[in-house]
Design a protein around this motif. Sequence first.
Motif, mmCIF file in Angstrom:
data_model
loop_
_atom_site.group_PDB
_atom_site.id
_atom_site.type_symbol
_atom_site.label_atom_id
_atom_site.label_comp_id
_atom_site.label_asym_id
_atom_site.label_seq_id
_atom_site.Cartn_x
_atom_site.Cartn_y
_atom_site.Cartn_z
ATOM 1 N N VAL A 1 20.428 -23.970 11.231
ATOM 2 C CA VAL A 1 20.026 -24.273 9.861
ATOM 3 C C VAL A 1 20.459 -23.161 8.921
ATOM 4 O O VAL A 1 20.853 -23.397 7.777
ATOM 5 C CB VAL A 1 18.508 -24.512 9.793
ATOM 6 C CG1 VAL A 1 18.036 -24.625 8.350
ATOM 7 C CG2 VAL A 1 18.140 -25.760 10.577
ATOM 8 N N GLY A 2 20.409 -21.919 9.414
ATOM 9 C CA GLY A 2 20.844 -20.793 8.607
ATOM 10 C C GLY A 2 19.704 -20.115 7.890
ATOM 11 O O GLY A 2 18.585 -20.644 7.802
ATOM 12 N N PRO A 3 19.962 -18.938 7.339
ATOM 13 C CA PRO A 3 18.898 -18.209 6.636
ATOM 14 C C PRO A 3 18.680 -18.728 5.231
ATOM 15 O O PRO A 3 19.443 -19.553 4.712
ATOM 16 C CB PRO A 3 19.443 -16.772 6.609
ATOM 17 C CG PRO A 3 20.926 -16.948 6.570
ATOM 18 C CD PRO A 3 21.221 -18.175 7.386
ATOM 19 N N GLU A 4 17.628 -18.269 4.625
ATOM 20 C CA GLU A 4 17.348 -18.609 3.232
ATOM 21 C C GLU A 4 18.425 -18.004 2.328
ATOM 22 O O GLU A 4 18.932 -16.916 2.596
ATOM 23 C CB GLU A 4 15.976 -18.080 2.833
ATOM 24 C CG GLU A 4 14.831 -18.675 3.625
ATOM 25 C CD GLU A 4 13.494 -18.080 3.237
ATOM 26 O OE1 GLU A 4 13.487 -17.211 2.315
ATOM 27 O OE2 GLU A 4 12.477 -18.464 3.832
ATOM 28 N N PRO A 5 18.779 -18.700 1.257
ATOM 29 C CA PRO A 5 19.842 -18.172 0.385
ATOM 30 C C PRO A 5 19.439 -16.922 -0.392
ATOM 31 O O PRO A 5 20.295 -16.170 -0.854
ATOM 32 C CB PRO A 5 20.131 -19.342 -0.566
ATOM 33 C CG PRO A 5 18.873 -20.157 -0.560
ATOM 34 C CD PRO A 5 18.297 -20.014 0.810
ATOM 35 N N LEU A 6 18.128 -16.688 -0.524
ATOM 36 C CA LEU A 6 17.646 -15.500 -1.240
ATOM 37 C C LEU A 6 17.607 -14.326 -0.274
ATOM 38 O O LEU A 6 16.822 -14.323 0.675
ATOM 39 C CB LEU A 6 16.272 -15.762 -1.838
ATOM 40 C CG LEU A 6 15.778 -14.754 -2.882
ATOM 41 C CD1 LEU A 6 16.653 -14.797 -4.118
ATOM 42 C CD2 LEU A 6 14.324 -15.039 -3.252
ATOM 43 N N ILE A 7 18.442 -13.321 -0.503
ATOM 44 C CA ILE A 7 18.577 -12.176 0.389
ATOM 45 C C ILE A 7 17.913 -10.954 -0.250
ATOM 46 O O ILE A 7 18.152 -10.649 -1.425
ATOM 47 C CB ILE A 7 20.058 -11.891 0.691
ATOM 48 C CG1 ILE A 7 20.735 -13.132 1.242
ATOM 49 C CG2 ILE A 7 20.184 -10.731 1.672
ATOM 50 C CD1 ILE A 7 20.150 -13.664 2.520
ATOM 51 N N HIS A 8 17.111 -10.257 0.547
ATOM 52 C CA HIS A 8 16.445 -9.042 0.079
ATOM 53 C C HIS A 8 17.205 -7.825 0.598
ATOM 54 O O HIS A 8 17.635 -7.782 1.760
ATOM 55 C CB HIS A 8 14.997 -8.994 0.564
ATOM 56 C CG HIS A 8 14.145 -10.086 -0.002
ATOM 57 N ND1 HIS A 8 13.409 -9.939 -1.155
ATOM 58 C CD2 HIS A 8 13.928 -11.364 0.427
ATOM 59 C CE1 HIS A 8 12.765 -11.050 -1.413
ATOM 60 N NE2 HIS A 8 13.059 -11.942 -0.465
ATOM 61 N N ARG A 9 17.348 -6.835 -0.263
ATOM 62 C CA ARG A 9 17.987 -5.566 0.102
ATOM 63 C C ARG A 9 16.934 -4.475 0.228
ATOM 64 O O ARG A 9 15.997 -4.398 -0.564
ATOM 65 C CB ARG A 9 19.024 -5.153 -0.946
ATOM 66 C CG ARG A 9 20.286 -6.003 -0.972
ATOM 67 C CD ARG A 9 21.291 -5.374 -1.924
ATOM 68 N NE ARG A 9 22.561 -6.075 -1.948
ATOM 69 C CZ ARG A 9 22.882 -7.026 -2.809
ATOM 70 N NH1 ARG A 9 21.997 -7.393 -3.723
ATOM 71 N NH2 ARG A 9 24.063 -7.605 -2.766
#
Length: 403
Positions: free
Chosen positions: A295-303
């Motif tokens: 399914v893949g990860p969420e499109p919102l990526i945290h740094r």
Amino acid sequence: MLALFPEEKFKLCDFLDDLKVLDAFSSNISRCVNVCEKMIHGLKYHDHHVLLIDILPVAICGLLPKEVCESIIASGKFFKNLYSKCPRIEDLDILESEIPIILYKLEMVFPPAFFDVMIHLPIHLAREAKLGGPVQYRNMYPFERYLRELKAYNRNKGRPEGSIAIGYLVEESLTFCSQYLKNISTKFNKSTRKDDESVSNSEMSFFKYSGQTKGASDGGNMLPYDEFNQACIYVLQNCDEISQYCKEYMRLIEVEGSTRAHRVNENGFIDWFRARIFVLFSQGHANDEHKSLVVGPEPLIHRYSTCMINGVRFQTKELRIKTQNSRFLVRGDVSDPNKEYYGVLQDIYKLCYAGNRKVHPFKCHWWDVAHLKRGYNIDKYGFTSVNTHCVLNTNEPFVFVSQ
């Protein structure tokens, strides 16, 4: 430092003042350096140990004559090999035969007043290691640290012995009582400074030992499509549980006669892998972790700027602190195990998958070390220096701590 000229003393002190070592590698040696007066003071025994083994061999190159550098570097390598975690008898025999030659070289460059019983002691260290095991378990450093704790108990300078005894009894009483306290944070159950809390109930190694980020994130942002796609593909390529599907896809496209049979990082693999896992999941041969990967990860990526994995602290290069944990050395794969890649950590991404699963890929800036003399250099003492102006153009900027 008496044998150095004032300019050389200034260079050495300036080097130690700007030195940044790994977190928990040693104490802050720069606070013991006075650059203006060109003096080094206040070092503890362990600081001298770190200086001789790891720092001085690099700092004195070019400052001292060749014969002096060779003798000091040889003695540092002797102690470094002696303090290895798993010494072999063959290696200890080599060290036992080398140490008389090293001391002979030291006698050629240092005055007789330099040599006392402590300089003669290394003659017996290799044999003691063969008889008593690894040397680090018989060091004085733990006892010195414990003496510091005892000195901290002193509250009465006029009666130091009694004050230390009372402080010790109070500490033992509190320790005994804390064993019966439940749901209260004590020094026996509180999290350590490097506790990553990374072990989960997941079966896949990527999710089980994912690590723990520290500090606040940037709030979350959308990555460019190419970079986001590279991160997702890199996770699939380097997951041990997915390697069998990569091989299956390789065989499939080889049978079909594809010209890109040597690559599995195309979007075709992701589409094929997604369809394959959905079929296996419907048949009961795949679990929820496989499904969350396709399914893949969420499109919102945290740094993040700090991440703790396996008790090791990793920090991005932007942090202005006294230590640096942002440099990387990655060995080559099975096809070229002698290949080495050098880089610096730029960003720590947090990829969130379904089921509260997470992965932390590290985005690095890699240097081009493909050519000797231009990208990197190895001097006559065996030290490797990397040209940080040669940038490696690659479409795989990510790396995992397991690598």
